[in-house]
Design a protein around this motif. Structure first.
Motif, PDB file in Angstrom:
ATOM      1  N   ASN A  64       4.794  -2.891 -17.604  1.00  0.00           N
ATOM      2  CA  ASN A  64       3.780  -3.932 -17.841  1.00  0.00           C
ATOM      3  C   ASN A  64       2.774  -4.065 -16.705  1.00  0.00           C
ATOM      4  N   GLY A  65       3.202  -3.729 -15.509  1.00  0.00           N
ATOM      5  CA  GLY A  65       2.361  -4.000 -14.343  1.00  0.00           C
ATOM      6  C   GLY A  65       1.773  -2.761 -13.687  1.00  0.00           C
ATOM      7  N   LYS A  66       1.944  -1.582 -14.299  1.00  0.00           N
ATOM      8  CA  LYS A  66       1.340  -0.327 -13.809  1.00  0.00           C
ATOM      9  C   LYS A  66       1.647  -0.058 -12.326  1.00  0.00           C
ATOM     10  N   ILE A  67       2.865  -0.402 -11.911  1.00  0.00           N
ATOM     11  CA  ILE A  67       3.224  -0.317 -10.499  1.00  0.00           C
ATOM     12  C   ILE A  67       3.050   1.099  -9.933  1.00  0.00           C
ATOM     13  N   LEU A  68       3.290   2.114 -10.767  1.00  0.00           N
ATOM     14  CA  LEU A  68       3.222   3.493 -10.255  1.00  0.00           C
ATOM     15  C   LEU A  68       1.778   3.988 -10.122  1.00  0.00           C
ATOM     16  N   ASP A  69       0.813   3.160 -10.560  1.00  0.00           N
ATOM     17  CA  ASP A  69      -0.591   3.596 -10.514  1.00  0.00           C
ATOM     18  C   ASP A  69      -1.366   3.001  -9.341  1.00  0.00           C
ATOM     19  N   ARG A  70      -0.661   2.365  -8.411  1.00  0.00           N
ATOM     20  CA  ARG A  70      -1.357   1.796  -7.244  1.00  0.00           C
ATOM     21  C   ARG A  70      -2.167   2.860  -6.519  1.00  0.00           C
ATOM     22  N   LYS A  71      -3.300   2.468  -5.983  1.00  0.00           N
ATOM     23  CA  LYS A  71      -4.138   3.420  -5.259  1.00  0.00           C
ATOM     24  C   LYS A  71      -3.460   3.825  -3.947  1.00  0.00           C
ATOM     25  N   VAL A  72      -3.370   5.140  -3.744  1.00  0.00           N
ATOM     26  CA  VAL A  72      -2.718   5.669  -2.537  1.00  0.00           C
ATOM     27  C   VAL A  72      -3.709   5.620  -1.385  1.00  0.00           C
ATOM     28  N   ARG A  73      -3.245   5.176  -0.214  1.00  0.00           N
ATOM     29  CA  ARG A  73      -4.146   5.019   0.948  1.00  0.00           C
ATOM     30  C   ARG A  73      -3.835   6.041   2.017  1.00  0.00           C
ATOM     31  N   PHE A 120       0.826  -1.210   0.000  1.00  0.00           N
ATOM     32  CA  PHE A 120       0.000   0.000   0.000  1.00  0.00           C
ATOM     33  C   PHE A 120       0.858   1.257   0.000  1.00  0.00           C
ATOM     34  N   PRO A 121       0.827   2.045  -1.070  1.00  0.00           N
ATOM     35  CA  PRO A 121       1.444   3.376  -0.998  1.00  0.00           C
ATOM     36  C   PRO A 121       0.573   4.256  -0.115  1.00  0.00           C
ATOM     37  N   SER A 161       3.194  -4.393   3.258  1.00  0.00           N
ATOM     38  CA  SER A 161       4.261  -3.443   2.947  1.00  0.00           C
ATOM     39  C   SER A 161       3.651  -2.081   2.657  1.00  0.00           C
ATOM     40  N   PHE A 162       4.405  -1.053   3.055  1.00  0.00           N
ATOM     41  CA  PHE A 162       3.939   0.318   2.856  1.00  0.00           C
ATOM     42  C   PHE A 162       5.092   1.162   2.325  1.00  0.00           C
ATOM     43  N   TYR A 163       4.778   2.155   1.545  1.00  0.00           N
ATOM     44  CA  TYR A 163       5.768   3.183   1.253  1.00  0.00           C
ATOM     45  C   TYR A 163       5.034   4.492   1.026  1.00  0.00           C
ATOM     46  N   GLU A 164       5.735   5.595   1.227  1.00  0.00           N
ATOM     47  CA  GLU A 164       5.098   6.888   1.024  1.00  0.00           C
ATOM     48  C   GLU A 164       5.032   7.158  -0.466  1.00  0.00           C
ATOM     49  N   LYS A 165       3.933   7.743  -0.934  1.00  0.00           N
ATOM     50  CA  LYS A 165       3.673   7.769  -2.372  1.00  0.00           C
ATOM     51  C   LYS A 165       4.764   8.480  -3.178  1.00  0.00           C
TER      52      LYS A 165
END
Lengths: 514, 280
Positions: A505-514, A432-433, A461-465
């Motif tokens: 390919n996996g759109k990793i940078l488009d994960r929904k930010v929480r 989760f970003p 796992s978490f990271y800041e967006k």
């Protein structure tokens, strides 16, 4: 050994020349690729009938994937040495006496790491660093300790050239654990991967909050549900590579994966999938894994000759194997469509139920399949929700909800994925970003971890967006390194290229930010 | 017993410590120039002005009432921009039990609830009932308030409230009237009363240079509250004015403070013994 065609030999020779001339690969990457290419010419495994048409076919039809482990495995895929034994006894082969202070302990570990093989040629496990080093910390002040740990971690980042190498800390707070977190927050490096084994009531809140703050800066540590792992694997478990729960002093011979979406494509509907297609593919993959394991144990000579086994840092009897899968989301969606039912994975109760019933079926299959060399896990493989590889297109990692389709509210997201984590002792996890506002309120993340672990989630796992270091699927990459690679420059770590593929390919940078 | 609910945020990072479900009630008695969510100020008049603004047909006008269909809504906020009355067609009247059923879904991921607004203390009995339910399930309860309800007269509510996050928008009464349209006499009384009972969790002041004398306000609030700090530490949140969401007629006239100014104010509070000071 079976013969192969001259055509295949020539194709491979061309591949070898391409590797040698590559402007992008570093020297180390070339050497590793050359070894894999040489290995690809061998045909020594007893392959189950039907494997070829499930594995060596175009990506949109591939149902089994062996993650490029090669045709003649010369070592287990994941090796988990008992570093505590090394600290206590030293090593004859490495001509090292037991360390007597922090300087020697760190130096000895760095030497040892260079002799731990794996599928990537880098160690996937670096040890439970807090308890390993704590005995050497008494006479060292914080400033000196931090300087030494910083040098150690920089050395690791610049010489262990992929972020599948994983260190562990926790569950109890230690001075070493705190200092490691402090240094990691300052360094913001991709390597090593890091997990805090967390258990509410055992791990102090303030230690956990320090871990959250570190994660917001450097995308690590991740949080492992210590209670759950201990119940399944006992106290002597570790988290290695992406997030793989494995026995200490052992590891995993192999990891193959079912591509569930493509298996669903073969089926007429849910009934056909569950009674015919899925059992057929699972059976072939299990027998393929048996064959790989048999070669490693009976023919490769690894367990007789490698110093890790000879000196007891690993024991053949503590190895198991990981029965992997990807693309549950696509599988469920394809089956729903074939049945003419509305709803999508992640948004529909029936879709969740169907997904869980599929995972349960795979779990039950794995519990029935017997392999004589997996004694440590009752003669069975462990289920693993594989995180995907950079080439994957339209295949979601393990049981994750596809990026771009996450439920609006995080609570709804968690209450879908919590149906699946319990089936995967050898690894699963969700990422989760997190919004920047959490810097003011790290307790927010800890509350979510506590709630999740009570609800049988295994690994988070978490990271800041806006962080430079981000978690791609299970491993870490610096965005700035991806940019370098994109512009055609060499980069140090192998995982950067994987991360670049996954971003595209996996759109990793488009994960929904929480 | 019902309250008009503007929205419920299941996981909130910014409405108190840890993860909390935040409930926003509709309607406010103040009229702050810099209000960041003016659509929570008034109840829906059912004038119908918003209906045609909806791009997805989620709004309709039946029996003299605006009807809202949540399933069709894409949350574009067109209706809120079209509303001439600082309201929203999406509010729902709910009982404490109905709100509780939305809250309990988040257990065990949350440590508490925060009720905000609008001005949530316009519904004191509702708050009391909701907080009884929350505390019975181990959740902490926070009120986010402009301080116009005299808490001393609501002992039942205070008994089930773990803390109040209180806006003090200016210390000088005339300045407070200029910013909000209200006297701050009850606000300041509440600050002292809540602090003396250990119920003042946080004080907030929005800073916009030129609107009021921020240095004087912050100094005087600091002086007023510093003697209560030993009872319970009080967090002070210094909020930089931001134009986001502010009504266009006020947006142009208000100034944004510099980071240096905000840090100077934080220093004033630190000198008076405040330990937990947040600048946002």
């Amino acid at each position: 050994m079976r013969d192969i065609s001259m055509e295949r030999v020539n194709e491979t020779r061309k591949k070898i020349l391409d590797i040698i001339k590559s402007p992008i690969l570093t020297h180390e990457q070339k050497v590793a690729s050359l070894a894999n290419t040489a290995d690809s010419l061998l045909e020594v495994l007893d392959l189950p009938q039907g494997l070829d048409e499930l594995m060596n076919v175009p990506a949109d039809r591939k149902c089994i994937c062996d993650l490029n482990e090669g045709h003649a495995p010369l070592r287990p895929r994941y090796i988990i040495p008992d570093y505590a034994k090394f600290m206590k006894e030293g090593s004859r082969f490495l001509q090292l006496a037991p360390p007597t202070d922090l300087y020697e302990a760190l130096n000895s570990l760095l030497i040892f790491y260079k002799h731990v093989p794996s599928v990537t040629n880098f160690p996937v496990y670096l040890g439970q660093l807090d308890t390993l080093l704590e005995p050497f910390m008494q006479d060292v002040d914080d400033t000196t300790a931090k300087k030494l740990l910083r040098g150690f971690l920089v050395h690791v980042d610049r010489t262990i050239l992929d972020s599948f190498s994983h260190a562990n800390i926790g569950p109890k707070p230690t001075r070493t654990g705190r200092l490691l977190l402090e240094v990691e927050a300052e360094l913001t490096q991709a390597v090593p991967n890091l997990t805090l084994k967390y258990e509410e009531g055992v791990t102090d809140d303030d230690f956990a909050i320090q871990a959250v703050k570190t994660a917001l800066r450097s995308a690590k540590p991740s949080f492992a549900n210590h209670r759950m792992f201990t119940q399944e694997l006992g106290e002597n478990y570790v988290i290695a590579s992406c997030y793989n729960g494995l026995p200490l002093g052992g590891g995993s011979y192999t990891l193959c994966r079912l591509i569930l979406g493509n298996i669903a494509k073969r089926a007429g509907g849910i009934e056909d999938f569950r009674t015919n297609q899925l059992p057929y593919v699972m059976d072939i993959m299990a027998r393929y894994m048996d064959s790989r394991i048999r070669f490693e144990v009976e023919e490769s000579g690894f367990f007789e000759n490698n110093f890790l086994a000879r000196e007891g840092f690993i024991s053949r009897k503590r190895f198991t194997a990981m029965f992997g899968l990807v693309g549950l989301a696509e599988c469920v969606n394809i089956l729903l469509e074939k049945e003419g039912r509305p709803g999508r994975f992640g948004h529909d109760e029936y879709a969740t139920e169907l997904g869980e019933s599929i995972i349960k079926q795979i779990y039950e299959f794995s519990e029935k399949h017997h392999n004589p060399y997996c004694e440590i896990t009752g003669g069975h493989f462990l289920l693993h929700a594989q995180v995907g590889i950079s080439e994957d297109q339209n295949i979601s990692p393990g049981t994750r909800i596809p990026i771009g389709e996450e439920p609006d509210e995080m609570i709804d997201h968690l209450m879908v994925v919590n149906h699946f984590h319990k089936y995967f002792p050898s690894g699963t996890g969700d990422i989760f970003p997190i919004d920047v506002t959490v810097h003011q309120n790290p307790e927010y993340v800890l509350d979510i971890v506590k709630g999740s672990f009570r609800k049988e989630l295994r690994y988070l796992s978490f990271y800041e967006k806006n962080s430079d270091v981000i978690r791609i699927t299970g491993y870490l990459v610096k965005r700035s390194e991806i940019e370098k690679l994109k512009s055609g420059q060499n980069v140090l770590q192998d995982t950067t290229a994987l991360g670049m593929g996954a971003v595209m390919n996996g759109k990793i940078l488009d994960r929904k930010v929480r | 017993m019902v309250a008009t609910v503007n929205k419920i945020i299941p996981f909130s990072t910014v409405d108190g410590p840890g993860n909390r479900t935040a409930i926003f009630l509709q309607g406010c008695n103040m009229n702050c120039l810099y209000c960041h969510n003016p659509e929570t100020r008034c109840k829906c008049m059912h004038c119908g002005a918003c209906v045609n603004s909806c791009p997805t047909g989620a709004l309709s006008f039946e029996d003299e009432k605006v009807r809202y269909n949540c399933a069709k809504c894409v949350h574009c906020d067109s209706c809120i921009k079209a509303c001439p009355h600082d309201s929203s067609p999406k509010t729902v009247d709910m009982t404490p039990e109905q709100v509780w059923r939305k809250v309990e879904k988040q257990i065990p991921f949350i440590r508490g609830i925060t009720v905000s607004g609008g001005e949530c203390t316009l519904y004191p009995e509702f708050l009391t009932e909701l907080f009884i339910l929350a505390q019975a399930h181990g959740l902490s309860t926070l009120i986010d308030s402009n301080g116009t309800l005299d808490f001393e007269h609501y002992p039942d509510l205070l008994a089930v409230t773990d803390g109040v996050m209180l806006d003090i928008k200016a210390f000088d009464c005339e300045e407070h009237k200029r910013v909000t349209g209200w006297s701050n006499q009850v606000v300041l009384k509440n600050a002292r009363f809540l602090a003396s009972k250990g119920k003042l969790f946080e004080v907030r002041t929005v800073v916009s240079p030129g609107l009021f004398d921020a240095e004087q306000t912050i100094t005087q609030i600091g002086d007023m509250l510093s003697s209560y700090l030993p009872i319970r530490p009080i967090r002070y949140k210094l909020i930089s004015y931001r134009p986001m969401g502010v009504r266009p007629q006020y947006k142009e006239t208000l100034q944004i403070p510099t980071r240096n100014q905000m840090e100077y104010y934080a220093g004033l509070l630190a000198a008076k013994g405040f330990k937990d000071i947040i600048i946002i």
